[in-house]
Design an enzyme around this catalytic site. Sequence first.
Site, PDB file in Angstrom:
ATOM      1  N   TYR A   1       1.710   5.293  -4.862  1.00 16.91           N
ATOM      2  CA  TYR A   1       1.337   3.902  -4.240  1.00 16.91           C
ATOM      3  C   TYR A   1       1.692   4.062  -3.032  1.00 16.91           C
ATOM      4  O   TYR A   1       2.966   3.880  -2.535  1.00 16.91           O
ATOM      5  CB  TYR A   1       1.930   2.747  -5.329  1.00 16.91           C
ATOM      6  CG  TYR A   1       1.917   1.305  -4.666  1.00 16.91           C
ATOM      7  CD1 TYR A   1       0.902   1.013  -3.449  1.00 16.91           C
ATOM      8  CD2 TYR A   1       2.604   0.151  -4.988  1.00 16.91           C
ATOM      9  CE1 TYR A   1       0.709  -0.296  -3.246  1.00 16.91           C
ATOM     10  CE2 TYR A   1       2.422  -0.938  -4.747  1.00 16.91           C
ATOM     11  CZ  TYR A   1       1.786  -1.259  -3.935  1.00 16.91           C
ATOM     12  OH  TYR A   1       1.321  -2.538  -3.333  1.00 16.91           O
TER      13      TYR A   1
ATOM     14  N   LYS B   1      -2.839   4.936  -5.522  1.00 23.20           N
ATOM     15  CA  LYS B   1      -3.497   3.444  -4.936  1.00 23.20           C
ATOM     16  C   LYS B   1      -2.985   3.576  -3.556  1.00 23.20           C
ATOM     17  O   LYS B   1      -1.980   3.585  -2.822  1.00 23.20           O
ATOM     18  CB  LYS B   1      -2.558   2.475  -5.604  1.00 23.20           C
ATOM     19  CG  LYS B   1      -3.169   1.182  -5.004  1.00 23.20           C
ATOM     20  CD  LYS B   1      -2.283  -0.198  -5.334  1.00 23.20           C
ATOM     21  CE  LYS B   1      -2.433  -1.122  -4.275  1.00 23.20           C
ATOM     22  NZ  LYS B   1      -1.613  -2.311  -4.282  1.00 23.20           N
TER      23      LYS B   1
END
Lengths: 311, 311, 311, 311
Positions: free
Chosen positions: B143, B171
């Site tokens: 992330y 992400k």
Amino acid sequence: MESNSNILPRPLRGIIPPMVTPLLDRDTLDTAGLERLIEHILAGGVHGLFILGTTGEAPSLSHRLRCELIERVCEQVKGRVPVLVGITDTSFVESVSIAYKSKDAGAQAVVLAPPYYFPAGQAELLEYLKHLTPELPLPLFLYNMPSYTKLVFEPETVRAAAEISGVVGIKESSGNMVYFRQLQSLLNEKPEFSFLIGQEELLAEAVLLGAHGGVCGGANLVPQLYVDLYNAACSRDLSAVESLHQKVMQISTAIYSVGKYESSYLKGIKCALSCMDICSDFLAEPFHRFRRAERNVIRRHIKDLGLTDKR
Amino acid sequence: MESNSNILPRPLRGIIPPMVTPLLDRDTLDTAGLERLIEHILAGGVHGLFILGTTGEAPSLSHRLRCELIERVCEQVKGRVPVLVGITDTSFVESVSIAYKSKDAGAQAVVLAPPYYFPAGQAELLEYLKHLTPELPLPLFLYNMPSYTKLVFEPETVRAAAEISGVVGIKESSGNMVYFRQLQSLLNEKPEFSFLIGQEELLAEAVLLGAHGGVCGGANLVPQLYVDLYNAACSRDLSAVESLHQKVMQISTAIYSVGKYESSYLKGIKCALSCMDICSDFLAEPFHRFRRAERNVIRRHIKDLGLTDKR
Amino acid sequence: MESNSNILPRPLRGIIPPMVTPLLDRDTLDTAGLERLIEHILAGGVHGLFILGTTGEAPSLSHRLRCELIERVCEQVKGRVPVLVGITDTSFVESVSIAYKSKDAGAQAVVLAPPYYFPAGQAELLEYLKHLTPELPLPLFLYNMPSYTKLVFEPETVRAAAEISGVVGIKESSGNMVYFRQLQSLLNEKPEFSFLIGQEELLAEAVLLGAHGGVCGGANLVPQLYVDLYNAACSRDLSAVESLHQKVMQISTAIYSVGKYESSYLKGIKCALSCMDICSDFLAEPFHRFRRAERNVIRRHIKDLGLTDKR
Amino acid sequence: MESNSNILPRPLRGIIPPMVTPLLDRDTLDTAGLERLIEHILAGGVHGLFILGTTGEAPSLSHRLRCELIERVCEQVKGRVPVLVGITDTSFVESVSIAYKSKDAGAQAVVLAPPYYFPAGQAELLEYLKHLTPELPLPLFLYNMPSYTKLVFEPETVRAAAEISGVVGIKESSGNMVYFRQLQSLLNEKPEFSFLIGQEELLAEAVLLGAHGGVCGGANLVPQLYVDLYNAACSRDLSAVESLHQKVMQISTAIYSVGKYESSYLKGIKCALSCMDICSDFLAEPFHRFRRAERNVIRRHIKDLGLTDKR
């Protein structure tokens, strides 16, 4: 008489070392090293002990281990000096939880840097303190540490926070002495509010200028040096101050500057404590102990500085 | 057939909303609101659900509440879509602990931003991933969220991390499309590695350029809009893409820009969900819900946008 | 004897005010105001005059106007004190050009912050100094001003630069006293190398700790105050230091903190000088003078501080 | 017909390379290299030429050399394409001066990043533009370059600036595509306002999404590649776009990433041009050309990319 130390001095004065957390691995305390380290530090005549700060790697430790550390430290210190516990956390609830654990174990105060994930505004930060402080069972020191939290306690916020019952002082670790100067009128108005300096390179001048003491990482290694410097500054013995300050600068230059990352300070202290046979140099992720090359540099510097190198 | 969703698609594709955490107060879930919110989101045809991310205020929540949330969400979703759980923490041990809780509750994957207190170097960050990933019982998404963690997963670090068994995707929430472009050769070499875009303003182009989907906060409000945009981009229907993108930009402009702090996005979504009668707008410290003035603006914008305003 | 001042003292000691540049509009000097300002400052007993620094708005001024200012100042000062001229520029060639203009006009030294558009590395910065210094006809002071240049002269770079013939000192404006402490061993080795502190809030302690003087913006307003504080610090009269430092802090708090932008310092000094009937408060773009509301605040503060308010 | 190019197209579309400034030393143009470079670029079919931008090292050059460059370029281009000239300067007066020089030499427009020493607020930045634009004899492009200027043209500032007569477009070099998306409603309202993308890694998608063209540094090396990519994007030939974008990424990866400083991009392009026998690789301070080791890497990459390596 031990019971005296259960009452936190106001203001808190002197040298309150930010203790490293001796680890065997990422979730196991080096309990023998911890005992040696506590006795080593207390033998230097320090005025308090601050655990679970940045130097204590608190954010990298599990809550379980933090609680175990609090208990062991309080039990061993046995009221000889006040114990301050870092409760900084991104979660309000977790901060309160550690504060209660600290109270139950016998600690005298807690220390809090701003929550450090979400970027709060100053008004939000003050509101946070207004919500949090009444929930805490122990007096609270603010901890200004913008290089890691990315958020400063602005002078106006400190001034407003000092009006909250339970907020008893600030530990300043930004290195910005203009900030200290801006807070001094607050200190004059509230003589019981403690101002402690975090960067040992500034201990001498801060105390000369009216700070109440220092939270000096190097006091893990040579606690008496910092106590002597504090005392010299209190008694305005400027030539002793200068000479002792030079020794502090030598430690800072020799021990905190090895290796290439910002974590040199933390790795250097733990490595030096290991070379001095006091405790393990294991660091929790995201850091790791110095490898052989850096360790050899630290060992040489320790020898040059006249510190005991038993390994 | 529900059992299919227990196998995480490789790559994971589609819209995986980062769910807000409905709260009655700082340590109490709004359980009725949570049920409504989950059904509201799933009714939009989304392809997964990501809980305990930045939008989910994870860092502000107690570990106890995080665990309760994981259980409730997994139980209610009942395998209809994969559940991804944020395990970002400054403590390695706590991240692993939440990952096990997620596995036990039935989640399909975990999501991790870099530890965000101590400033790790890239080599340390990679080593951290090499230590952590084998300890996790579920596949891991990286992330990238430098605005909050202050640390980027550099492209070379992502490339090396993608070689670790168990790391299945990223992400990306920096908004820097050059970064995406630099990672694309990686995507070509590893077709099962998911690339999900965090900023909904970039969903259209990212999917057109090869991203596998988006983690769009606005999908808490109008999930079908983001699913439709994703589908239009997948089928290269550029005029539909343009028209749906305009609606996304209207939401972004109207809902995420009220108030003066960086937290406008989070406060705006929670306020809008409250105006839509879906769940409470309580925010955990250091934030607070919008006061009346900002709420009136949000309510007006919701009406203008044609979203249901029941309160 | 005036001729003495043509030889720059080594180290340069005392108060060297960073003079504001009085302007009637963006490319026209307020020549009458300039004359008054110079005499006002010199009457305070200062030890030098620094023109075309940050306080002098040098980057905002045309090269033509900078040259006119250099000539007018040198002509009026007539060797009563050394004149130092800021030559900071993103262009090496332009920096050299202003240095020659300074030499021709009779200035004694030049002052240089790092070039501030392209982000040089420290090795490049040192190489830049090695190329530049031999081209300069006057001694050079380094100017550490990271808040505006985004580039710090790291202690090791200062140490190496101090070996270059012609580099005679440093003006430190970062406010970071750890930096000062790190440079002190350099100062001990090179007693002729000047260390001047830029932030007046730190003048007292810096001089007590061994700095040679200060470049204090407030000395545009009340030069004698800063000279008195410098002298008190030199003679170790700690109670006078404390009392005078309080007055400096009052000016800092009252005059530099009005308005919402970082430019409050500059706008506040120019506004105060205008209220004191010394010179115009025009600021070159991208700034503008205080409007009526802020001006009224400044005027009130000037009155409270006991400074003359003639307008 | 040459005279057509004297009228700046509205909006300006296509590839407008940011030309490097060929130098023999810090204040001497490589005039033969300059001629070759201009012809090399124009032969690629570009739609304009942007001189004295960041890639052109403008801040590092003397005003005299900037003027000489403007004259030589305009004279050689002879209206074949519009010439845009960077007038960014910390001094308002100097920016106007270069704009007049540009007009006199026959340029078609000027380009301005925010003044980059003093940190202006957005209101001040807009006021600056309102003061400056009427003083300029040529149409103005804004230049958003926050990584170097530390100041962004916020979307609301761009929107207000676009209302100023004479402001005709923006060159966006932040790499933040959310910013582009936020500006798109402006573009829809003002179809004559040019949006040019600065980062060539984003050229393909920006043009597909509605940008009018790109200011691509790599077009110094292989101008036709960028023109072909622009044309493919305009005609929505997605497979050609993908293939040409891959070549752009190969150049970005191979040429801009050698060496350790942020200046790798600039050093890489100049080194490659030198290897291609087009012009000298001298860089003005604070930078320097690549040494032998980096040059060998660049030469190898040029060969691998199929670019001509004549040296």
